[in-house]
Write a protein that holds these residues in place. Structure first.
Motif, PDB file in Angstrom:
ATOM      1  N   ARG A 165       0.817  -0.791  -0.216  1.00 54.47           N
ATOM      2  CA  ARG A 165      -0.125  -0.060   0.234  1.00 54.47           C
ATOM      3  C   ARG A 165       1.162   1.522   0.352  1.00 54.47           C
ATOM      4  O   ARG A 165       0.821   2.135  -0.667  1.00 54.47           O
ATOM      5  CB  ARG A 165      -1.026  -0.232   1.020  1.00 54.47           C
ATOM      6  CG  ARG A 165      -2.511   1.126   1.188  1.00 54.47           C
ATOM      7  CD  ARG A 165      -3.056   1.480   1.840  1.00 54.47           C
ATOM      8  NE  ARG A 165      -3.534  -0.588   2.155  1.00 54.47           N
ATOM      9  CZ  ARG A 165      -4.405  -0.694   3.030  1.00 54.47           C
ATOM     10  NH1 ARG A 165      -4.668   0.318   4.060  1.00 54.47           N
ATOM     11  NH2 ARG A 165      -4.897  -1.806   3.543  1.00 54.47           N
TER      12      ARG A 165
ATOM     13  N   ASP B  21       1.686   1.809  -3.213  1.00 55.39           N
ATOM     14  CA  ASP B  21       1.389   2.634  -4.137  1.00 55.39           C
ATOM     15  C   ASP B  21       0.948   4.080  -3.745  1.00 55.39           C
ATOM     16  O   ASP B  21       0.976   4.757  -5.158  1.00 55.39           O
ATOM     17  CB  ASP B  21      -0.061   1.634  -3.522  1.00 55.39           C
ATOM     18  CG  ASP B  21      -1.244   2.405  -4.922  1.00 55.39           C
ATOM     19  OD1 ASP B  21      -0.963   1.973  -6.216  1.00 55.39           O
ATOM     20  OD2 ASP B  21      -2.021   3.426  -4.637  1.00 55.39           O
ATOM     21  N   ARG B  22       1.422   4.589  -2.523  1.00 59.86           N
ATOM     22  CA  ARG B  22       1.211   5.408  -2.332  1.00 59.86           C
ATOM     23  C   ARG B  22       2.192   6.679  -3.198  1.00 59.86           C
ATOM     24  O   ARG B  22       2.004   7.268  -3.416  1.00 59.86           O
ATOM     25  CB  ARG B  22       0.967   6.190  -0.674  1.00 59.86           C
ATOM     26  CG  ARG B  22      -0.027   5.125  -0.203  1.00 59.86           C
ATOM     27  CD  ARG B  22      -0.179   6.245   1.177  1.00 59.86           C
ATOM     28  NE  ARG B  22      -1.209   7.349   0.523  1.00 59.86           N
ATOM     29  CZ  ARG B  22      -1.668   8.273   1.921  1.00 59.86           C
ATOM     30  NH1 ARG B  22      -1.192   7.673   3.222  1.00 59.86           N
ATOM     31  NH2 ARG B  22      -1.937   9.589   1.573  1.00 59.86           N
TER      32      ARG B  22
ATOM     33  N   LEU C 113       3.785   5.614  -5.693  1.00 56.25           N
ATOM     34  CA  LEU C 113       4.124   5.605  -6.990  1.00 56.25           C
ATOM     35  C   LEU C 113       3.100   7.060  -7.138  1.00 56.25           C
ATOM     36  O   LEU C 113       2.731   7.732  -8.596  1.00 56.25           O
ATOM     37  CB  LEU C 113       3.624   4.930  -7.261  1.00 56.25           C
ATOM     38  CG  LEU C 113       4.584   3.074  -7.177  1.00 56.25           C
ATOM     39  CD1 LEU C 113       3.766   2.127  -7.755  1.00 56.25           C
ATOM     40  CD2 LEU C 113       5.081   3.377  -8.653  1.00 56.25           C
ATOM     41  N   GLY C 114       1.747   7.189  -6.370  1.00 48.37           N
ATOM     42  CA  GLY C 114       1.185   8.160  -6.272  1.00 48.37           C
ATOM     43  C   GLY C 114       1.571  10.104  -6.457  1.00 48.37           C
ATOM     44  O   GLY C 114       1.532  10.961  -6.838  1.00 48.37           O
TER      45      GLY C 114
ATOM     46  N   ILE D 282      -1.885  -5.592  -8.132  1.00 48.57           N
ATOM     47  CA  ILE D 282      -1.853  -4.348  -7.074  1.00 48.57           C
ATOM     48  C   ILE D 282      -1.407  -2.918  -7.553  1.00 48.57           C
ATOM     49  O   ILE D 282      -1.668  -1.926  -7.927  1.00 48.57           O
ATOM     50  CB  ILE D 282      -1.740  -4.415  -5.614  1.00 48.57           C
ATOM     51  CG1 ILE D 282      -2.284  -5.685  -4.816  1.00 48.57           C
ATOM     52  CG2 ILE D 282      -2.078  -3.418  -4.025  1.00 48.57           C
ATOM     53  CD1 ILE D 282      -2.234  -6.439  -3.923  1.00 48.57           C
TER      54      ILE D 282
ATOM     55  N   VAL E  56      -4.860   5.902 -11.095  1.00 48.14           N
ATOM     56  CA  VAL E  56      -5.129   6.530 -10.076  1.00 48.14           C
ATOM     57  C   VAL E  56      -4.472   6.081  -8.530  1.00 48.14           C
ATOM     58  O   VAL E  56      -5.264   4.714  -8.325  1.00 48.14           O
ATOM     59  CB  VAL E  56      -6.912   7.300  -9.596  1.00 48.14           C
ATOM     60  CG1 VAL E  56      -7.079   7.987  -8.729  1.00 48.14           C
ATOM     61  CG2 VAL E  56      -7.299   7.519 -10.836  1.00 48.14           C
ATOM     62  N   ARG E  57      -3.334   6.533  -7.832  1.00 48.12           N
ATOM     63  CA  ARG E  57      -2.674   5.249  -7.048  1.00 48.12           C
ATOM     64  C   ARG E  57      -3.502   6.659  -5.149  1.00 48.12           C
ATOM     65  O   ARG E  57      -4.069   7.076  -4.909  1.00 48.12           O
ATOM     66  CB  ARG E  57      -1.123   6.231  -7.069  1.00 48.12           C
ATOM     67  CG  ARG E  57      -0.647   5.162  -7.577  1.00 48.12           C
ATOM     68  CD  ARG E  57      -0.733   3.991  -8.154  1.00 48.12           C
ATOM     69  NE  ARG E  57      -0.191   3.600  -9.105  1.00 48.12           N
ATOM     70  CZ  ARG E  57      -0.010   2.663  -9.963  1.00 48.12           C
ATOM     71  NH1 ARG E  57      -0.368   1.120  -8.710  1.00 48.12           N
ATOM     72  NH2 ARG E  57       1.025   2.018 -10.668  1.00 48.12           N
ATOM     73  N   SER E  58      -3.485   4.887  -4.514  1.00 44.63           N
ATOM     74  CA  SER E  58      -3.545   5.607  -2.741  1.00 44.63           C
ATOM     75  C   SER E  58      -3.065   6.968  -2.819  1.00 44.63           C
ATOM     76  O   SER E  58      -2.375   7.285  -2.750  1.00 44.63           O
ATOM     77  CB  SER E  58      -2.816   4.441  -2.177  1.00 44.63           C
ATOM     78  OG  SER E  58      -3.102   4.814  -0.475  1.00 44.63           O
ATOM     79  N   GLY E  59      -4.352   7.850  -2.028  1.00 46.96           N
ATOM     80  CA  GLY E  59      -3.861   9.223  -0.996  1.00 46.96           C
ATOM     81  C   GLY E  59      -4.352  10.280  -2.562  1.00 46.96           C
ATOM     82  O   GLY E  59      -4.030  11.637  -2.248  1.00 46.96           O
ATOM     83  N   GLN E  60      -4.936   9.632  -4.006  1.00 47.19           N
ATOM     84  CA  GLN E  60      -5.063  10.520  -4.954  1.00 47.19           C
ATOM     85  C   GLN E  60      -6.256  11.051  -5.437  1.00 47.19           C
ATOM     86  O   GLN E  60      -7.221   9.867  -4.831  1.00 47.19           O
ATOM     87  CB  GLN E  60      -4.179  10.066  -6.172  1.00 47.19           C
ATOM     88  CG  GLN E  60      -2.574  10.056  -6.129  1.00 47.19           C
ATOM     89  CD  GLN E  60      -2.437   9.829  -7.684  1.00 47.19           C
ATOM     90  OE1 GLN E  60      -2.995   8.924  -8.400  1.00 47.19           O
ATOM     91  NE2 GLN E  60      -1.221  10.766  -7.897  1.00 47.19           N
TER      92      GLN E  60
ATOM     93  N   GLN F 135      -6.446   1.268 -13.235  1.00 50.53           N
ATOM     94  CA  GLN F 135      -6.911   0.978 -12.267  1.00 50.53           C
ATOM     95  C   GLN F 135      -7.102   1.332 -10.739  1.00 50.53           C
ATOM     96  O   GLN F 135      -6.537   2.486 -11.109  1.00 50.53           O
ATOM     97  CB  GLN F 135      -5.662  -0.191 -11.449  1.00 50.53           C
ATOM     98  CG  GLN F 135      -4.750   0.294 -11.149  1.00 50.53           C
ATOM     99  CD  GLN F 135      -4.167  -0.759  -9.943  1.00 50.53           C
ATOM    100  OE1 GLN F 135      -4.199  -1.558 -10.009  1.00 50.53           O
ATOM    101  NE2 GLN F 135      -2.793   0.147  -9.905  1.00 50.53           N
TER     102      GLN F 135
ATOM    103  N   SER G 135      -6.552   2.206  -7.074  1.00 50.86           N
ATOM    104  CA  SER G 135      -6.068   1.741  -6.138  1.00 50.86           C
ATOM    105  C   SER G 135      -6.889   1.487  -4.784  1.00 50.86           C
ATOM    106  O   SER G 135      -7.670   3.300  -4.295  1.00 50.86           O
ATOM    107  CB  SER G 135      -4.623   2.452  -5.563  1.00 50.86           C
ATOM    108  OG  SER G 135      -3.825   2.155  -7.052  1.00 50.86           O
ATOM    109  N   GLU G 136      -7.190   0.937  -3.925  1.00 54.34           N
ATOM    110  CA  GLU G 136      -7.433   1.506  -2.327  1.00 54.34           C
ATOM    111  C   GLU G 136      -6.633   2.539  -1.946  1.00 54.34           C
ATOM    112  O   GLU G 136      -5.681   2.944  -2.288  1.00 54.34           O
ATOM    113  CB  GLU G 136      -6.567  -0.049  -1.579  1.00 54.34           C
ATOM    114  CG  GLU G 136      -7.643  -0.322  -0.765  1.00 54.34           C
ATOM    115  CD  GLU G 136      -7.404  -1.364   0.235  1.00 54.34           C
ATOM    116  OE1 GLU G 136      -6.047  -2.390  -0.385  1.00 54.34           O
ATOM    117  OE2 GLU G 136      -6.779  -1.724   1.070  1.00 54.34           O
TER     118      GLU G 136
ATOM    119  N   ARG H 169     -10.644  -0.692  -6.636  1.00 54.49           N
ATOM    120  CA  ARG H 169     -10.269  -0.754  -5.782  1.00 54.49           C
ATOM    121  C   ARG H 169     -10.413   0.719  -4.096  1.00 54.49           C
ATOM    122  O   ARG H 169     -10.436   0.118  -2.712  1.00 54.49           O
ATOM    123  CB  ARG H 169      -8.663  -1.717  -5.345  1.00 54.49           C
ATOM    124  CG  ARG H 169      -8.537  -2.612  -6.411  1.00 54.49           C
ATOM    125  CD  ARG H 169      -7.653  -3.715  -5.615  1.00 54.49           C
ATOM    126  NE  ARG H 169      -6.898  -4.170  -6.762  1.00 54.49           N
ATOM    127  CZ  ARG H 169      -6.407  -4.474  -7.817  1.00 54.49           C
ATOM    128  NH1 ARG H 169      -6.026  -3.797  -7.903  1.00 54.49           N
ATOM    129  NH2 ARG H 169      -6.447  -5.064  -8.150  1.00 54.49           N
TER     130      ARG H 169
END
Ligand SMILES: Nc1ncnc2c1ncn2[C@@H]1O[C@H](COP(=O)(O)OP(=O)(O)OP(=O)(O)O)[C@@H](O)[C@H]1O
Ligand SMILES: [Mg+2]
Lengths: 271, 247
Positions: A150, A153-154, A156-157, A201, B149-153, B167, B169-170, B187
């Protein structure tokens, strides 16, 4: 054209510094002039893993503050040609690095090196954002567990919104997934995410899978990047990853649980 | 004179409005918590306007600092008071929050997850709903996002549809005044028709959402049934019921 590669993760302790040291060394071994910069100001670490902690006189922050020249602060690696380390300071505060000053140092380094590896601090705040700001490529280090994935993922954003490339609307930062501390037996036991889960994911190209191994600990205790140990599975996995980073297609190893080999089974030996 | 480092812009945002009917400090936290628990992701850290529009006319003095402390303890972020009775204005101003005039915008209730509250249940003193300005006339071009679109966005397609070619993301959130199309896994959270368009829909290739909403009607992940979970699905509002069906 020099390439700036950030090694980042979000979550701490997943293997960024281990990977920066291994990949930087691997690139230099293959003849590419490389410098690894420790962006983890306040938590000096890279120099220990590279085994050059006794040779640190000046550091990154000294260069930023113009208290030392780059030449004074860069440490030439004793084992690998073409390789330099720019250590971080243990004592200075995290706010020492500013955008302008880091840009200036990187510009100077781009004249001299093919690869500039930025070992990011943990987190997604200022320190990590500074390390990724100027990146052309990013190696996102992930352990096969939910919280690490997770955080990746952040980050990456953040790469795609806060990097200079994003800010200036240039071609996006190229992303690579590096899964470290992978233990196929624990994956099969359902205690860890599989490579496929993590890829699903995060949806970025897989650069490598580094197995969980005592050899990594041993290597960092000895101050010798694990990639120099060509006997060790982790060393081989890092070598493969470097080949892929340089554009070669190399099949992934160490992804499946090891079974006793044919002869061992025949002879009744233990794996 | 050099150009300033910033730009000032007007903008409308969707906020949670806490409509206070009466304030009893000893009951407030428990009631608010119960309400939040029904859609925790929606409220966590969200900006809140405290409206006193429907406060009883003869309501005694309100301890605003205590009220704010209780809200913040539950992860809400009060940003302003609205429709303050004049006798409270000095006390409210002392908290440093903004003071807004009575609202003209339409509010929509955030539905409880329970089908209907038990008859015996006392009327809650707190009501939470999201609210935004009335929809502007004319439509705008579709917003297309090509990367995950990633977590936090958070991505908002104002005035139109949102298309995501990857995707969500969660921990990520996508919003649109119109429909949302996701050609990948959903997600995170997807909110269509955020300005009240009840005909808006959500489409995705892999339904694994944390929260889905059309025109203020919400469903959480635990409401996703076997038949749609991790499958191509669409979400549409039928009357007051949010329907998720396989595609
Ligand atoms: N493949 C591996 N197998 C076993 N141990 C590993 C492996 N990779 C890293 N480690 C161990 O994990 C610990 C953390 O590694 P490392 O310092 O590289 O992480 P980091 O991400 O740089 O941490 P930080 O966020 O604190 O900077 C170290 O003790 C290291 O030896
Ligand atoms: Mg580190």
């Amino acid at each position: 054209m020099a390439k700036i590669i950030v090694v980042t993760s979000g979550k701490g302790g997943v293997g960024k510094t281990t990977s920066s040291a291994a990949i930087g060394t691997g690139l230099a071994q293959r003849g590419h002039s490389t410098i690894i910069i420790d962006f983890d100001v306040g938590l000096r670490n890279l120099d220990l893993i590279m085994g050059c902690e006794r040779r640190v006189v000046y550091d990154f922050v000294n260069v930023i503050n113009e208290e030392a020249t780059l030449n004074q602060a860069m440490i030439k690696d004793k084992r690998t040609d073409n390789l330099y380390i720019l250590p971080a300071s243990q004592t200075r505060d995290k706010d020492a690095l500013t955008e302008e000053s880091v840009a200036k140092v990187l510009e100077e380094l781009k004249e001299r090196f093919e690869y500039i590896i930025c070992d990011s601090p943990a987190g997604i705040e200022k320190g990590a954002q500074m390390a990724l700001l100027f990146a052309d490529e990013a190696i996102v280090v992930t352990n096969p567990e939910v919280s690490s994935v997770r955080d990746s993922d952040r980050i990456l954003g953040i790469l795609q919104s806060k990097s200079l490339r994003a800010r200036e609307g240039q071609e996006p930062v190229k992303e690579h997934l590096l899964i470290t501390r992978y233990n196929p037996a624990r994956v099969n036991a359902g205690e860890m995410l599989s490579v496929a889960d993590v890829e699903d994911i995060l949806a970025i190209p897989l650069l490598g899978v580094i197995p969980e191994s005592q050899d990594v600990l041993k290597a960092s205790n000895q101050g010798e990047p694990v990639i120099l140990n060509s006997e060790a599975a982790a060393g081989q996995a890092y070598s493969d990853a470097v080949e892929r980073l340089l554009g070669k297609a190399v099949e992934h190893r160490f992804v499946d649980e090891e079974r006793p080999g044919f002869f061992k089974r025949l002879l009744g030996g233990r794996a | 004179m050099s150009a300033p480092d910033f730009q000032l812009k007007g903008s409308t945002v969707t906020v949670v409005v806490l409509e206070l009917h009466r304030y009893a400090p000893e009951e407030f936290s428990a009631q608010l918590e119960a309400r939040i628990r029904q859609a925790p992701q929606l409220f966590e850290g969200s900006p809140v306007v405290i409206s006193l529009e429907s406060l009883d006319v003869d309501h005694p003095e309100v301890d605003f600092e205590a009220l704010l402390t209780q809200c913040r303890a539950l992860e809400l972020r009060p940003i302003a008071f609205r429709a303050l009775p004049p006798r409270f204005s000095a006390a409210a101003a002392a908290t440093g929050l903004a003071v807004l005039p009575p609202g003209t915008a339409r509010g929509r209730n955030i539905p409880s997850r329970e089908a209907a509250p038990a008859a015996a249940e006392p009327e809650p003193a707190v009501e939470l709903h999201t609210e935004s300005s009335p929809q502007r006339p004319g439509s705008r071009p579709t917003r297309t996002i090509t990367r995950p679109v990633r977590s936090g966005q958070q991505i908002y397609a104002e005035g139109g549809d949102l298309i995501v070619l990857a995707q969500v993301s969660e921990g990520a959130e996508v919003l649109a005044d119109g429909n949302i199309h996701i050609y990948g896994a959903l997600r995170g959270r997807a909110l269509a028709g955020v300005h009240g368009d009840a005909s808006a829909r959500i489409f995705c290739q892999n339904m694994d959402a944390e929260l889905i909403s059309v025109a203020g009607h919400f469903l959480l992940s635990d409401a996703l049934t076997e038949s749609v979970h991790r499958k191509p699905a669409q979400v549409a509002l039928q009357g007051d019921v949010l329907n998720v069906s396989a595609l």
